[in-house]
Design a protein around this motif. Structure first.
Motif, PDB file in Angstrom:
ATOM      1  N   VAL A 199      12.437  -1.899   0.153  1.00  0.00           N
ATOM      2  CA  VAL A 199      11.974  -0.693  -0.520  1.00  0.00           C
ATOM      3  C   VAL A 199      10.817  -0.105   0.260  1.00  0.00           C
ATOM      4  CG1 VAL A 199      10.810   0.145  -2.623  1.00  0.00           C
ATOM      5  CG2 VAL A 199      12.720  -1.445  -2.817  1.00  0.00           C
ATOM      6  N   LYS A 200      10.636   1.197   0.152  1.00  0.00           N
ATOM      7  CA  LYS A 200       9.386   1.822   0.573  1.00  0.00           C
ATOM      8  C   LYS A 200       8.983   2.866  -0.457  1.00  0.00           C
ATOM      9  CE  LYS A 200      11.871   4.317   4.269  1.00  0.00           C
ATOM     10  NZ  LYS A 200      11.810   4.619   5.726  1.00  0.00           N
ATOM     11  N   MET A 201       7.684   3.172  -0.485  1.00  0.00           N
ATOM     12  CA  MET A 201       7.131   4.043  -1.522  1.00  0.00           C
ATOM     13  C   MET A 201       6.128   5.028  -0.943  1.00  0.00           C
ATOM     14  SD  MET A 201       6.478   1.163  -4.486  1.00  0.00           S
ATOM     15  CE  MET A 201       6.493  -0.242  -3.351  1.00  0.00           C
ATOM     16  N   LEU A 202       6.009   6.172  -1.594  1.00  0.00           N
ATOM     17  CA  LEU A 202       5.014   7.198  -1.310  1.00  0.00           C
ATOM     18  C   LEU A 202       4.528   7.762  -2.650  1.00  0.00           C
ATOM     19  CD1 LEU A 202       6.931   9.106   1.528  1.00  0.00           C
ATOM     20  CD2 LEU A 202       4.888   7.679   1.870  1.00  0.00           C
ATOM     21  N   TRP A 203       3.453   8.559  -2.579  1.00  0.00           N
ATOM     22  CA  TRP A 203       2.998   9.233  -3.793  1.00  0.00           C
ATOM     23  C   TRP A 203       2.279  10.517  -3.452  1.00  0.00           C
ATOM     24  CZ3 TRP A 203      -2.235   9.426  -6.051  1.00  0.00           C
ATOM     25  CH2 TRP A 203      -3.231   8.949  -5.197  1.00  0.00           C
ATOM     26  N   ASP A 204       2.251  11.420  -4.423  1.00  0.00           N
ATOM     27  CA  ASP A 204       1.391  12.596  -4.359  1.00  0.00           C
ATOM     28  C   ASP A 204       0.789  12.782  -5.744  1.00  0.00           C
ATOM     29  OD1 ASP A 204       3.384  13.791  -5.923  1.00  0.00           O
ATOM     30  OD2 ASP A 204       4.252  14.906  -4.245  1.00  0.00           O
ATOM     31  N   HIS A 205       0.191  13.921  -6.004  1.00  0.00           N
ATOM     32  CA  HIS A 205      -0.486  14.112  -7.282  1.00  0.00           C
ATOM     33  C   HIS A 205       0.499  14.156  -8.449  1.00  0.00           C
ATOM     34  CE1 HIS A 205      -3.807  15.129  -9.893  1.00  0.00           C
ATOM     35  NE2 HIS A 205      -3.126  16.157 -10.377  1.00  0.00           N
ATOM     36  N   GLN A 220      10.504  13.495   7.316  1.00  0.00           N
ATOM     37  CA  GLN A 220       9.420  12.960   8.134  1.00  0.00           C
ATOM     38  C   GLN A 220       8.410  12.196   7.283  1.00  0.00           C
ATOM     39  OE1 GLN A 220       7.548  15.918  10.582  1.00  0.00           O
ATOM     40  NE2 GLN A 220       6.246  14.428  11.646  1.00  0.00           N
ATOM     41  N   ALA A 221       8.236  12.611   6.037  1.00  0.00           N
ATOM     42  CA  ALA A 221       7.265  11.938   5.168  1.00  0.00           C
ATOM     43  C   ALA A 221       7.583  10.457   5.020  1.00  0.00           C
ATOM     44  CB  ALA A 221       7.239  12.612   3.797  1.00  0.00           C
ATOM     45  N   TRP A 222       8.867  10.106   4.980  1.00  0.00           N
ATOM     46  CA  TRP A 222       9.230   8.705   4.803  1.00  0.00           C
ATOM     47  C   TRP A 222       8.848   7.847   6.003  1.00  0.00           C
ATOM     48  CZ3 TRP A 222       9.583   6.498   0.470  1.00  0.00           C
ATOM     49  CH2 TRP A 222      10.148   7.103  -0.643  1.00  0.00           C
ATOM     50  N   ASP A 223       8.605   8.490   7.144  1.00  0.00           N
ATOM     51  CA  ASP A 223       8.161   7.728   8.312  1.00  0.00           C
ATOM     52  C   ASP A 223       6.759   7.150   8.102  1.00  0.00           C
ATOM     53  OD1 ASP A 223      10.527   8.322   9.592  1.00  0.00           O
ATOM     54  OD2 ASP A 223       9.717  10.055  10.660  1.00  0.00           O
ATOM     55  N   LEU A 224       6.003   7.713   7.153  1.00  0.00           N
ATOM     56  CA  LEU A 224       4.661   7.211   6.861  1.00  0.00           C
ATOM     57  C   LEU A 224       4.684   5.927   6.042  1.00  0.00           C
ATOM     58  CD1 LEU A 224       2.969  10.607   5.849  1.00  0.00           C
ATOM     59  CD2 LEU A 224       2.801   9.434   8.058  1.00  0.00           C
ATOM     60  N   ALA A 225       5.827   5.647   5.425  1.00  0.00           N
ATOM     61  CA  ALA A 225       5.916   4.503   4.510  1.00  0.00           C
ATOM     62  C   ALA A 225       6.470   3.286   5.227  1.00  0.00           C
ATOM     63  CB  ALA A 225       6.801   4.857   3.321  1.00  0.00           C
ATOM     64  N   GLY A 237       0.821  -1.191   0.000  1.00  0.00           N
ATOM     65  CA  GLY A 237       0.000   0.000   0.000  1.00  0.00           C
ATOM     66  C   GLY A 237       0.860   1.249   0.000  1.00  0.00           C
ATOM     67  N   VAL A 238       0.716   2.082  -1.036  1.00  0.00           N
ATOM     68  CA  VAL A 238       1.509   3.305  -1.174  1.00  0.00           C
ATOM     69  C   VAL A 238       0.718   4.466  -0.584  1.00  0.00           C
ATOM     70  CG1 VAL A 238       2.786   4.775  -2.759  1.00  0.00           C
ATOM     71  CG2 VAL A 238       2.426   2.365  -3.316  1.00  0.00           C
TER      72      VAL A 238
END
Length: 364
Positions: free
Chosen positions: A83-89, A55-60, A38-39
């Motif tokens: 690996v870890k992943m995030l996304w925005d628009h 800090q954003a990477w702590d959410l992943a 889940g990203v």
């Protein structure tokens, strides 16, 4: 498992490409469920510097540790990769961390064959119904190879090397010293921002919606090395390079990354929740299993089977698929081409797949 078998006489023969057929043992090794992730969506900027200290990477969350590309058929890799992943628009963000006592790289020219160094590779298939996908490779020098595959090599696909991920951002961090054999390194890491606009086609916008799925996989190519005058290179024996290791997030079952139907799934989210396989997965898996068995059958009999009963050597593979599935095989007169239809009566969808590897998913 319900079986419905139909044989249809076609006026025009269908000639398939030469498709490499696996052994039955290899096919059995291709039955493991794909990895899922889940990203999480973010609304704060990320600085692409090769580190995950924002800090954003702590959410992943981290993915599972990488395994050999053949899965349980091979031993666990000696070095951890995750690996870890995030996304925005705007972008998909990827951070990969690779444990490594000897961080080295030689290739500096963009679109060189990067996997001739140790590298990290990203495979992305954003559109469910389309065959094409993207590949990005990077080595510890942050040298990029990016390409687009109209379809897998085994179906006659050819890598479009001139394609670039426009506005791609990538950075490398080395915990240790690059290309220095006099010390022991800890790890190297890759951070990427992949713009959705760069994956968009003329007719299809690729920016995902909440809960959308993409097919994705990651690979780490790892070579044994040797030193010549203090410089790293791939190790050779009897004038040939020793084979590389391929460590991946979601195992394929055979040594070939170009089986997108065997990649993992990412789901785009804005809240923390469990990631389940998409409802089309079970029918797709069954269709591809029949496809693989047809290749094995043709290798032996010089024609395709028009009845599942003829695929008796793989009966146990098909019996592992879900009982809510109804199968049909439509085959032409000379048994040189076919279309498989797999209907999932529980999820109200139908998957079709032909001997060329063309497929559709139709939702009722």
């Amino acid at each position: 498992m319900k079986l419905r078998l139909l044989s249809v006489l076609a006026l025009i023969p269908l000639f398939g490409y030469l498709v490499s057929a696996q052994t039955l043992i290899q096919l059995e090794n291709m039955q493991t469920p794909p990895a899922c992730y889940g990203v999480m969506k973010i609304d704060v900027p990320i600085q692409i510097d090769g580190r995950d200290d924002e800090q954003a990477w702590d959410l992943a969350s981290w993915t599972e540790e990488f395994v050999d590309i053949e899965g349980d058929a091979k031993s666990k890799p000696p070095y951890t990769t995750k690996v870890k992943m995030l996304w925005d628009h705007e972008c998909l963000y990827i951070y990969a961390k690779m444990e490594e006592p000897h961080v080295w790289g030689n290739l500096k020219k963009r679109d060189a064959i990067i996997y001739h160094d140790n590298d990290f590779e990203v495979f992305i298939k954003p559109f469910e119904q389309q065959a094409f996908y993207y590949e990005i490779e990077v080595n510890p020098l942050n040298t990029i190879l990016d390409l687009m595959m109209p379809k897998p090599y085994r179906f006659g696909g050819d890598a479009l090397m001139h394609w670039d991920v426009r506005n791609l951002k990538s950075a490398i961090h080395v915990e240790g010293t690059l290309n220095n054999p006099d010390d022991t390194d800890q790890y190297w890491s890759v951070e990427m921002a992949i713009p959705f606009k760069s994956l968009t086609t003329f007719s299809r916008k690729v920016t995902p919606n909440i809960n959308d799925y993409w097919r994705v996989n990651f690979s780490r190519v790892q070579w044994q090395h040797e030193l010549h005058s203090g410089a790293y290179s791939r190790k050779m024996k009897n004038g040939k390079y020793l084979p590389e290791n391929n460590w991946v997030w979601s195992p394929i079952g055979i040594i070939n990354m170009h089986h997108p139907e065997r990649w993992g799934y990412i789901q785009f989210m804005d809240t923390v929740q469990h990631v389940a396989l998409p409802k089309s997965y079970f029918a797709e898996k069954a269709a591809w299993n029949i496809f693989y068995l047809q290749q094995l059958y043709k290798k032996q009999h010089k024609k395709f089977a028009d009845d599942l009963a003829e695929l008796k050597n793989g009966k146990h593979v098909l019996e592992e698929d879900r009982k809510e599935l109804v199968y049909a095989i439509f085959i032409n007169r000379n048994k040189e081409g076919y279309v498989i239809e797999v209907k999932d009566v529980k999820h109200h969808l139908t998957v079709t797949l032909d001997n060329f590897g063309h497929y559709t998913v139709n939702y009722e």
